[in-house]
Write a protein that holds these residues in place. Structure first.
Motif, PDB file in Angstrom:
ATOM      1  N   GLN A 372       0.636  -1.002   0.254  1.00 22.43           N
ATOM      2  CA  GLN A 372      -0.244  -0.204   0.175  1.00 22.43           C
ATOM      3  C   GLN A 372       0.750   1.732  -0.066  1.00 22.43           C
ATOM      4  O   GLN A 372       0.059   2.124  -1.003  1.00 22.43           O
ATOM      5  N   ALA A 373       1.923   1.467   0.860  1.00 23.62           N
ATOM      6  CA  ALA A 373       2.806   2.517   1.002  1.00 23.62           C
ATOM      7  C   ALA A 373       3.174   2.725  -0.285  1.00 23.62           C
ATOM      8  O   ALA A 373       3.766   3.976  -0.803  1.00 23.62           O
ATOM      9  N   ILE A 374       3.875   1.338  -1.103  1.00 19.33           N
ATOM     10  CA  ILE A 374       4.807   2.107  -2.664  1.00 19.33           C
ATOM     11  C   ILE A 374       3.410   2.509  -3.733  1.00 19.33           C
ATOM     12  O   ILE A 374       3.579   2.597  -4.302  1.00 19.33           O
ATOM     13  N   ARG A 375       1.916   1.840  -3.595  1.00 18.07           N
ATOM     14  CA  ARG A 375       1.089   2.341  -4.165  1.00 18.07           C
ATOM     15  C   ARG A 375       1.299   3.874  -4.397  1.00 18.07           C
ATOM     16  O   ARG A 375       0.223   4.592  -4.522  1.00 18.07           O
ATOM     17  N   ASP A 376       0.854   3.957  -2.742  1.00 17.93           N
ATOM     18  CA  ASP A 376       0.925   5.519  -2.778  1.00 17.93           C
ATOM     19  C   ASP A 376       1.812   6.692  -3.237  1.00 17.93           C
ATOM     20  O   ASP A 376       1.105   7.196  -3.796  1.00 17.93           O
ATOM     21  N   ILE A 377       3.386   5.594  -2.748  1.00 17.57           N
ATOM     22  CA  ILE A 377       4.040   6.789  -3.588  1.00 17.57           C
ATOM     23  C   ILE A 377       4.013   7.006  -5.155  1.00 17.57           C
ATOM     24  O   ILE A 377       4.383   7.552  -5.643  1.00 17.57           O
ATOM     25  N   ARG A 378       3.983   5.870  -5.880  1.00 12.89           N
ATOM     26  CA  ARG A 378       3.069   5.936  -6.953  1.00 12.89           C
ATOM     27  C   ARG A 378       2.214   6.589  -7.622  1.00 12.89           C
ATOM     28  O   ARG A 378       2.675   7.518  -8.303  1.00 12.89           O
ATOM     29  N   ARG A 379       1.483   6.745  -7.194  1.00 11.98           N
ATOM     30  CA  ARG A 379       0.372   7.455  -7.581  1.00 11.98           C
ATOM     31  C   ARG A 379       1.466   9.489  -6.747  1.00 11.98           C
ATOM     32  O   ARG A 379       0.634  10.335  -7.895  1.00 11.98           O
ATOM     33  N   ALA A 380       1.494   9.778  -5.749  1.00 12.92           N
ATOM     34  CA  ALA A 380       2.237  10.975  -6.005  1.00 12.92           C
ATOM     35  C   ALA A 380       2.896  11.404  -7.038  1.00 12.92           C
ATOM     36  O   ALA A 380       3.411  12.656  -7.294  1.00 12.92           O
ATOM     37  N   LYS A 381       3.374  10.345  -7.454  1.00 10.30           N
ATOM     38  CA  LYS A 381       5.191  10.673  -7.766  1.00 10.30           C
ATOM     39  C   LYS A 381       4.040  10.771  -9.419  1.00 10.30           C
ATOM     40  O   LYS A 381       4.342  11.381  -9.731  1.00 10.30           O
ATOM     41  N   VAL A 382       3.231  10.478  -9.878  1.00 10.03           N
ATOM     42  CA  VAL A 382       2.541  10.610 -10.988  1.00 10.03           C
ATOM     43  C   VAL A 382       1.831  11.988 -11.001  1.00 10.03           C
ATOM     44  O   VAL A 382       1.920  12.481 -12.116  1.00 10.03           O
ATOM     45  N   GLU A 383       1.461  12.355 -10.041  1.00  7.92           N
ATOM     46  CA  GLU A 383       0.375  13.161  -9.788  1.00  7.92           C
ATOM     47  C   GLU A 383       1.567  14.175 -10.122  1.00  7.92           C
ATOM     48  O   GLU A 383       1.204  15.513 -10.305  1.00  7.92           O
ATOM     49  N   HIS A 384       2.953  14.583  -9.291  1.00  3.65           N
ATOM     50  CA  HIS A 384       3.225  15.422  -9.744  1.00  3.65           C
ATOM     51  C   HIS A 384       4.165  15.723 -10.865  1.00  3.65           C
ATOM     52  O   HIS A 384       3.783  16.962 -11.815  1.00  3.65           O
ATOM     53  N   VAL A 385       4.775  14.875 -11.576  1.00  3.59           N
ATOM     54  CA  VAL A 385       5.479  14.921 -12.768  1.00  3.59           C
ATOM     55  C   VAL A 385       3.875  15.111 -13.706  1.00  3.59           C
ATOM     56  O   VAL A 385       4.452  16.590 -14.616  1.00  3.59           O
ATOM     57  N   THR A 386       2.722  14.730 -13.642  1.00  3.63           N
ATOM     58  CA  THR A 386       1.842  15.279 -14.150  1.00  3.63           C
ATOM     59  C   THR A 386       1.069  16.787 -14.429  1.00  3.63           C
ATOM     60  O   THR A 386       0.730  17.198 -15.049  1.00  3.63           O
ATOM     61  N   ASP A 387       1.136  17.340 -13.519  1.00  4.16           N
ATOM     62  CA  ASP A 387       1.300  18.263 -12.529  1.00  4.16           C
ATOM     63  C   ASP A 387       1.890  19.248 -12.942  1.00  4.16           C
ATOM     64  O   ASP A 387       1.866  20.313 -13.585  1.00  4.16           O
ATOM     65  N   ALA A 388       3.093  18.770 -13.433  1.00  2.15           N
ATOM     66  CA  ALA A 388       4.868  19.814 -13.816  1.00  2.15           C
ATOM     67  C   ALA A 388       4.501  20.020 -15.372  1.00  2.15           C
ATOM     68  O   ALA A 388       5.023  20.687 -16.109  1.00  2.15           O
ATOM     69  N   ALA A 389       3.904  18.544 -15.914  1.00  5.18           N
ATOM     70  CA  ALA A 389       3.749  18.788 -17.645  1.00  5.18           C
ATOM     71  C   ALA A 389       2.328  20.222 -17.342  1.00  5.18           C
ATOM     72  O   ALA A 389       2.442  20.376 -18.869  1.00  5.18           O
ATOM     73  N   GLN A 390       2.323  19.701 -16.201  1.00  4.89           N
ATOM     74  CA  GLN A 390       0.642  20.982 -17.369  1.00  4.89           C
ATOM     75  C   GLN A 390       0.907  22.333 -16.798  1.00  4.89           C
ATOM     76  O   GLN A 390       0.650  23.079 -18.101  1.00  4.89           O
ATOM     77  N   ARG A 391       2.368  22.905 -15.768  1.00  2.99           N
ATOM     78  CA  ARG A 391       2.501  23.672 -15.532  1.00  2.99           C
ATOM     79  C   ARG A 391       2.565  24.108 -16.892  1.00  2.99           C
ATOM     80  O   ARG A 391       2.846  25.596 -17.148  1.00  2.99           O
ATOM     81  N   ALA A 392       4.271  23.663 -17.440  1.00  3.21           N
ATOM     82  CA  ALA A 392       4.925  23.896 -18.603  1.00  3.21           C
ATOM     83  C   ALA A 392       4.303  24.208 -19.634  1.00  3.21           C
ATOM     84  O   ALA A 392       4.622  25.210 -19.971  1.00  3.21           O
ATOM     85  N   ARG A 393       3.021  23.280 -19.836  1.00  3.30           N
ATOM     86  CA  ARG A 393       2.370  23.865 -21.148  1.00  3.30           C
ATOM     87  C   ARG A 393       1.884  24.465 -21.722  1.00  3.30           C
ATOM     88  O   ARG A 393       1.848  25.245 -22.745  1.00  3.30           O
ATOM     89  N   ILE A 394       1.390  25.293 -19.957  1.00  5.05           N
ATOM     90  CA  ILE A 394       0.658  26.550 -20.320  1.00  5.05           C
ATOM     91  C   ILE A 394       1.929  28.061 -19.561  1.00  5.05           C
ATOM     92  O   ILE A 394       0.901  29.509 -19.481  1.00  5.05           O
ATOM     93  N   GLY A 395       2.915  27.312 -19.347  1.00  9.26           N
ATOM     94  CA  GLY A 395       3.741  28.141 -18.996  1.00  9.26           C
ATOM     95  C   GLY A 395       3.912  28.826 -17.512  1.00  9.26           C
ATOM     96  O   GLY A 395       4.335  30.008 -17.450  1.00  9.26           O
ATOM     97  N   ALA A 396       3.134  27.903 -16.576  1.00 13.61           N
ATOM     98  CA  ALA A 396       3.361  28.666 -15.400  1.00 13.61           C
ATOM     99  C   ALA A 396       4.792  27.943 -14.644  1.00 13.61           C
ATOM    100  O   ALA A 396       4.906  27.295 -14.989  1.00 13.61           O
TER     101      ALA A 396
END
Length: 480
Positions: A372-396
């Motif tokens: 469960q801990a590994i699953r939570d960590i992977r989800r948090a990493k994916v959310e962070h990478v996705t959020d960073a990509a969205q910010r870069a796309r709109i220039g934030a």
């Protein structure tokens, strides 16, 4: 939480991870994104349908949606409070925000007279240890409560303090490694005291001075008593563990679950001795009933209750951010943020020793399995990478808070790979007073003390009754 202590230099220091602020899009939750999307759709339809006049006419609609998404109440956007508010209103309409005992309808033997979700709890008595065992048939757990005594941490030497910290970390690691403990709750109950006991002891124990040194020490001790007696308080430390109840409960016996519970009790007792914590004893029915009764009725402090069946509240009225129970008013605060920088391990000293306030500090540790801990960590990493990509796309512009949050996730992953147990901590503070005015003053004082400790607190809204059961009673109950 990470330990950054150095055994050779200075006191032990700890650092906590930040509360995750990840969301569906750019840190926004799904409900906020939905409000913004509906507002944008309303504006678009109005523009194409009737032009600027339509935008003005539909203004109350899209403006209300944006207000729900961005205006905060109690530290949370209003739209995220709507489910809790709706549930609270429904309970008010159905009369579930009130509780009254009915003397004409006595409760069945073996049940606990608690309101709400606590009404399902059952009582067993372990014939071997004599401890009172609380059975939750819905969650399939067995809970026991230990009374723990300990020396004053601040009066110990730095080496002794570090040794106590290491011992306590082993207590937590042992419970997490067993795989049987569902939750562990540490409850520190603090009640203002008149100080008559220590003053009376000093008056009886003081000897006639024979030297100037003895006279000076006695005078200094009396000065200390005069200064701090008005802020004296009684502290009571309780540790509750909830263990999986395998095999169910039949005829008052918990099958294999009771055997496993005894094993966990023996393991906890041994680890407490290693940490130099003295186990006063496991609470039996009488002492657990007294503990529960004094939480609901502070005026009964000092009296002893005999049965858990009559230890619950007589009457309860729940409001949005406080609860009235028998002779007191209470409000529960959630520790939403722990210190984000390196702090001494005794950083909660200001909260624990805040004078003149009846309170209970509850810290619940929930072990997470490695999967469960590994699953939570992977989800948090994916959310962070996705959020960073969205910010870069709109220039934030990226925030340092995002980088710090990712570092906390990576530190958690490294600790997990190194073989350390992963625990989820929840901190709740219950404040009790005799009137609403005194309660509001206590809340303000504790909120200021929490800021000085490096913590942030939020007053729970719309769920005070359930939070009180989880935070003020030593039953290791979950709060959702």
């Amino acid at each position: 939480m990470s330990d950054t202590s150095n055994p050779s230099v200075g006191p032990s220091m700890v650092r906590f991870a930040r509360l995750s602020q990840r969301g569906l899009l750019l840190g926004l939750s799904a409900s906020r994104v939905a409000c913004i999307a509906v507002a944008a759709a309303a504006v678009t339809i109005a523009v194409f349908a009737t032009g600027p006049m339509g935008v003005a006419v539909s203004g109350p609609v899209w403006a209300s949606l944006l207000a729900l998404a961005f205006i905060r109440r109690g530290g949370r956007p209003i739209v995220e409070l709507l489910p809790t508010a709706a549930h609270f209103v429904i309970r008010q309409v159905m009369g579930q925000h009130r509780f009254r005992t009915h003397p004409s309808r006595p409760r069945p033997v073996g049940t606990m007279a608690l309101p709400g979700d606590g009404a399902a709890l059952r009582l067993l008595v372990d014939e071997v240890t004599g401890a009172a065992v609380v059975h939750d048939p819905h969650e399939a757990t067995l809970t026991v409560v230990a009374h723990v005594d300990h020396a004053a941490y601040l009066l110990l030497s730095p080496e002794e303090q570090r040794r106590r910290i290491t011992g306590w970390s082993r207590v937590l690691a042992g419970l997490a490694a067993s795989g049987q403990t569902v939750r562990m709750q540490v409850l520190e109950r603090v009640c203002p005291d008149s100080g008559d006991g220590i003053v009376g002891w000093w008056q009886q124990a003081r000897a006639e001075p024979t030297t100037d040194g003895v006279t000076w020490a006695a005078d200094e001790y009396e000065t200390l008593l005069d200064t701090y007696t008005p802020s004296a308080a009684t502290h009571n430390s309780l540790v509750a563990i909830a263990v999986k109840a395998h095999g169910g409960v039949l005829r008052g016996r918990a099958g294999k679950g009771l055997d496993r519970l005894r094993q966990e009790m023996a393991s906890l007792e041994a680890s407490l001795r290693t940490a130099d914590l003295r186990l006063v004893g496991w609470l039996d029915e009488d002492r657990l009933a007294t503990t529960i009764r004094t939480a609901y009725d502070p005026k009964t402090r000092g009296r002893h209750e005999q049965r858990l069946g009559s230890a619950g509240p007589v009457a309860i009225d729940e409001d949005w951010d406080w609860i009235r129970h028998d002779s007191g008013y209470s409000s529960v605060l959630w520790v939403s943020e722990w210190p984000r920088t390196d702090v001494p391990v005794d950083f909660l000293h200001g909260l624990v020793f805040q004078p003149g306030i009846t309170r209970a500090l509850s810290i619940t540790a929930t072990p997470l399995s490695a999967r469960q801990a590994i699953r939570d960590i992977r989800r948090a990493k994916v959310e962070h990478v996705t959020d960073a990509a969205q910010r870069a796309r709109i220039g934030a512009i990226a925030d340092l808070a995002d980088a710090a949050e990712l570092d906390d996730v990576l530190d958690r992953e490294r600790a997990l790979l190194a073989g350390h147990a992963d625990l989820k901590f929840t901190g709740l503070i219950t404040l009790t007073a005799m009137s609403l005015e005194e309660l509001e003053d206590a809340v303000a004082q504790v909120e200021r003390a929490a800021i000085q400790c490096g913590c942030e607190t939020r007053r729970l809204q719309g769920q005070q009754a359930r939070a009180f059961t989880a935070a003020a009673l030593p039953l290791a109950r979950p709060i959702h």
